[in-house]
Scaffold this motif. Structure first.
Motif, PDB file in Angstrom:
ATOM      1  N   ILE A  80       0.905  -1.257   0.110  1.00 53.07           N
ATOM      2  CA  ILE A  80       0.044   0.038   0.002  1.00 53.07           C
ATOM      3  C   ILE A  80       0.864   1.274  -0.095  1.00 53.07           C
ATOM      4  CG2 ILE A  80      -1.735   1.189   1.293  1.00 53.07           C
ATOM      5  CD1 ILE A  80      -2.732  -1.348   2.255  1.00 53.07           C
ATOM      6  N   ILE A  81       1.894   1.391   0.783  1.00 51.62           N
ATOM      7  CA  ILE A  81       2.941   2.405   0.822  1.00 51.62           C
ATOM      8  C   ILE A  81       3.540   2.621  -0.611  1.00 51.62           C
ATOM      9  CG2 ILE A  81       4.797   3.545   2.019  1.00 51.62           C
ATOM     10  CD1 ILE A  81       3.958   2.337   4.404  1.00 51.62           C
ATOM     11  N   THR A  82       3.956   1.540  -1.063  1.00 52.32           N
ATOM     12  CA  THR A  82       4.703   1.540  -2.317  1.00 52.32           C
ATOM     13  C   THR A  82       3.684   2.245  -3.373  1.00 52.32           C
ATOM     14  OG1 THR A  82       5.978  -0.310  -1.670  1.00 52.32           O
ATOM     15  CG2 THR A  82       6.109  -0.005  -4.205  1.00 52.32           C
ATOM     16  N   GLN A  83       2.427   1.703  -3.392  1.00 49.60           N
ATOM     17  CA  GLN A  83       1.617   1.944  -4.485  1.00 49.60           C
ATOM     18  C   GLN A  83       1.013   3.721  -4.091  1.00 49.60           C
ATOM     19  OE1 GLN A  83      -1.907  -0.405  -4.103  1.00 49.60           O
ATOM     20  NE2 GLN A  83      -2.011  -0.730  -6.241  1.00 49.60           N
ATOM     21  N   LEU A  84       1.077   4.024  -3.122  1.00 47.27           N
ATOM     22  CA  LEU A  84       1.064   5.477  -2.768  1.00 47.27           C
ATOM     23  C   LEU A  84       1.933   6.176  -3.424  1.00 47.27           C
ATOM     24  CD1 LEU A  84      -0.641   5.470   0.775  1.00 47.27           C
ATOM     25  CD2 LEU A  84      -1.702   5.881  -1.414  1.00 47.27           C
ATOM     26  N   VAL A  85       3.192   5.901  -2.998  1.00 50.20           N
ATOM     27  CA  VAL A  85       4.359   6.544  -3.496  1.00 50.20           C
ATOM     28  C   VAL A  85       4.361   6.494  -5.170  1.00 50.20           C
ATOM     29  CG1 VAL A  85       6.729   6.562  -3.482  1.00 50.20           C
ATOM     30  CG2 VAL A  85       5.747   6.053  -1.258  1.00 50.20           C
ATOM     31  N   VAL A  86       3.975   5.636  -5.540  1.00 54.04           N
ATOM     32  CA  VAL A  86       4.044   5.439  -7.057  1.00 54.04           C
ATOM     33  C   VAL A  86       3.092   6.450  -7.551  1.00 54.04           C
ATOM     34  CG1 VAL A  86       3.812   3.893  -9.183  1.00 54.04           C
ATOM     35  CG2 VAL A  86       5.268   3.191  -7.292  1.00 54.04           C
ATOM     36  N   VAL A  87       1.799   6.120  -7.142  1.00 52.99           N
ATOM     37  CA  VAL A  87       0.838   6.734  -7.588  1.00 52.99           C
ATOM     38  C   VAL A  87       1.084   8.389  -7.285  1.00 52.99           C
ATOM     39  CG1 VAL A  87      -1.721   7.538  -7.191  1.00 52.99           C
ATOM     40  CG2 VAL A  87      -0.972   5.051  -7.524  1.00 52.99           C
ATOM     41  N   GLY A  88       1.548   8.869  -6.150  1.00 47.66           N
ATOM     42  CA  GLY A  88       1.746  10.017  -5.839  1.00 47.66           C
ATOM     43  C   GLY A  88       2.781  10.780  -6.667  1.00 47.66           C
ATOM     44  N   SER A  89       3.749  10.060  -6.938  1.00 50.45           N
ATOM     45  CA  SER A  89       4.857  10.685  -8.026  1.00 50.45           C
ATOM     46  C   SER A  89       4.328  10.814  -9.312  1.00 50.45           C
ATOM     47  CB  SER A  89       6.093   9.787  -7.914  1.00 50.45           C
ATOM     48  OG  SER A  89       5.898   8.317  -8.517  1.00 50.45           O
ATOM     49  N   ARG A  90       3.589   9.913  -9.830  1.00 50.50           N
ATOM     50  CA  ARG A  90       2.756  10.042 -10.875  1.00 50.50           C
ATOM     51  C   ARG A  90       2.117  11.262 -10.969  1.00 50.50           C
ATOM     52  NH1 ARG A  90       0.425   4.152 -12.588  1.00 50.50           N
ATOM     53  NH2 ARG A  90       2.378   3.064 -13.171  1.00 50.50           N
ATOM     54  N   VAL A  91       1.328  11.401  -9.981  1.00 53.70           N
ATOM     55  CA  VAL A  91       0.560  12.882 -10.185  1.00 53.70           C
ATOM     56  C   VAL A  91       1.608  14.296  -9.973  1.00 53.70           C
ATOM     57  CG1 VAL A  91      -0.958  14.006  -8.642  1.00 53.70           C
ATOM     58  CG2 VAL A  91      -1.605  11.455  -9.115  1.00 53.70           C
ATOM     59  N   VAL A 115       4.807  18.538 -15.190  1.00 53.87           N
ATOM     60  CA  VAL A 115       4.935  18.527 -16.895  1.00 53.87           C
ATOM     61  C   VAL A 115       3.673  19.764 -17.476  1.00 53.87           C
ATOM     62  CG1 VAL A 115       4.430  17.529 -19.084  1.00 53.87           C
ATOM     63  CG2 VAL A 115       5.805  16.259 -17.151  1.00 53.87           C
ATOM     64  N   GLU A 116       2.821  19.795 -17.006  1.00 52.89           N
ATOM     65  CA  GLU A 116       1.671  20.562 -17.413  1.00 52.89           C
ATOM     66  C   GLU A 116       2.145  22.011 -17.045  1.00 52.89           C
ATOM     67  OE1 GLU A 116      -0.962  20.171 -19.351  1.00 52.89           O
ATOM     68  OE2 GLU A 116      -0.306  18.059 -19.576  1.00 52.89           O
ATOM     69  N   ALA A 144       4.163  27.417 -18.902  1.00 52.77           N
ATOM     70  CA  ALA A 144       5.106  28.441 -18.655  1.00 52.77           C
ATOM     71  C   ALA A 144       5.612  28.553 -19.736  1.00 52.77           C
ATOM     72  CB  ALA A 144       5.921  27.910 -17.621  1.00 52.77           C
ATOM     73  N   SER A 145       5.990  27.445 -20.664  1.00 55.23           N
ATOM     74  CA  SER A 145       6.694  27.708 -21.845  1.00 55.23           C
ATOM     75  C   SER A 145       5.836  28.252 -23.039  1.00 55.23           C
ATOM     76  CB  SER A 145       7.172  26.203 -22.461  1.00 55.23           C
ATOM     77  OG  SER A 145       7.710  26.430 -23.894  1.00 55.23           O
ATOM     78  N   ALA A 146       4.535  28.008 -22.901  1.00 56.31           N
ATOM     79  CA  ALA A 146       3.620  28.754 -23.896  1.00 56.31           C
ATOM     80  C   ALA A 146       3.367  30.075 -23.523  1.00 56.31           C
ATOM     81  CB  ALA A 146       2.305  28.027 -23.884  1.00 56.31           C
ATOM     82  N   SER A 147       3.524  30.395 -22.219  1.00 55.51           N
ATOM     83  CA  SER A 147       3.147  31.851 -21.654  1.00 55.51           C
ATOM     84  C   SER A 147       4.452  32.728 -22.161  1.00 55.51           C
ATOM     85  CB  SER A 147       3.261  31.942 -20.211  1.00 55.51           C
ATOM     86  OG  SER A 147       3.106  33.261 -19.760  1.00 55.51           O
ATOM     87  N   SER A 148       5.630  32.016 -21.903  1.00 61.07           N
ATOM     88  CA  SER A 148       6.856  32.771 -22.437  1.00 61.07           C
ATOM     89  C   SER A 148       6.994  33.045 -23.873  1.00 61.07           C
ATOM     90  CB  SER A 148       8.024  31.810 -21.985  1.00 61.07           C
ATOM     91  OG  SER A 148       9.294  32.363 -22.163  1.00 61.07           O
ATOM     92  N   LYS A 149       6.368  32.122 -24.622  1.00 62.39           N
ATOM     93  CA  LYS A 149       6.709  32.117 -26.151  1.00 62.39           C
ATOM     94  C   LYS A 149       5.714  33.457 -26.461  1.00 62.39           C
ATOM     95  CE  LYS A 149       7.912  27.800 -27.364  1.00 62.39           C
ATOM     96  NZ  LYS A 149       7.375  26.395 -27.821  1.00 62.39           N
ATOM     97  N   TYR A 150       4.505  33.333 -25.952  1.00 58.73           N
ATOM     98  CA  TYR A 150       3.456  34.427 -26.159  1.00 58.73           C
ATOM     99  C   TYR A 150       3.997  35.777 -25.893  1.00 58.73           C
ATOM    100  CZ  TYR A 150      -0.736  37.104 -25.804  1.00 58.73           C
ATOM    101  OH  TYR A 150      -1.809  38.103 -25.803  1.00 58.73           O
ATOM    102  N   ALA A 151       4.512  35.986 -24.762  1.00 59.95           N
ATOM    103  CA  ALA A 151       5.371  37.274 -24.153  1.00 59.95           C
ATOM    104  C   ALA A 151       6.199  37.566 -25.139  1.00 59.95           C
ATOM    105  CB  ALA A 151       5.670  37.215 -22.825  1.00 59.95           C
TER     106      ALA A 151
END
Length: 140
Positions: free
Chosen positions: A5-16, A22-23, A28-35
């Motif tokens: 359970i702890i391992t699953q929580l760590v894996v799922v949490g790191s994915r989130v 990444v989003e 930030a990249s799109a905003s920088s390009k727009y500016a």
């Protein structure tokens, strides 16, 4: 069992967290390009927008004045009159809004900034047309 359970929580949490990172990076990249595109397209207005937080058209809408036309100076007396009337009407002591008062102040400052830059550009054009004529002093 608990380690699963702890391992699953760590894996799922790191994915989130990694997906969120990444989003955020993409935004930030799109905003920088727009500016950067705005700065490349119009050098002066991006700097002015950053300093006051308003575009010239927004400032003119707030004070309900016509935007200055190319080559013509803004009617600073009308702008000052509208500013005083609206600023006094939104006095927080008289039941007005401090937020609106600050927006009105920023709008006046933005239009004044634009007027100063137009005056400087006109003076520079006049000097360029007149030509540079330095004063020369001769020794006797």
């Amino acid at each position: 069992m608990a380690h699963r359970i702890i391992t699953q929580l760590v894996v799922v949490g790191s994915r989130v967290v990694s997906r969120a990172f990444v989003e955020a990076w993409k935004q930030a990249s799109a905003s920088s390009k727009y500016a950067k595109a705005r700065v490349d397209s119009d050098h002066g207005s991006a700097r002015n927008l950053a300093s006051s937080g308003l575009t010239l058209s927004e400032a003119c809408k707030i004070l309900n004045v016509k935007p200055p036309e190319a080559g013509k100076a803004a009617d600073l007396e009308q702008i000052a009159e509208r500013f005083k009337k609206m600023f006094d009407a939104n006095d927080p002591k008289a039941g007005g809004s401090f937020y609106l008062q600050s927006k009105i102040l920023r709008a006046k400052d933005r239009i004044a900034l634009e007027a100063r830059e137009a005056e400087q550009a006109a003076a520079q054009r006049a000097e360029t047309e007149k030509g540079w004529n330095p004063k020369v002093y001769k020794d006797r």
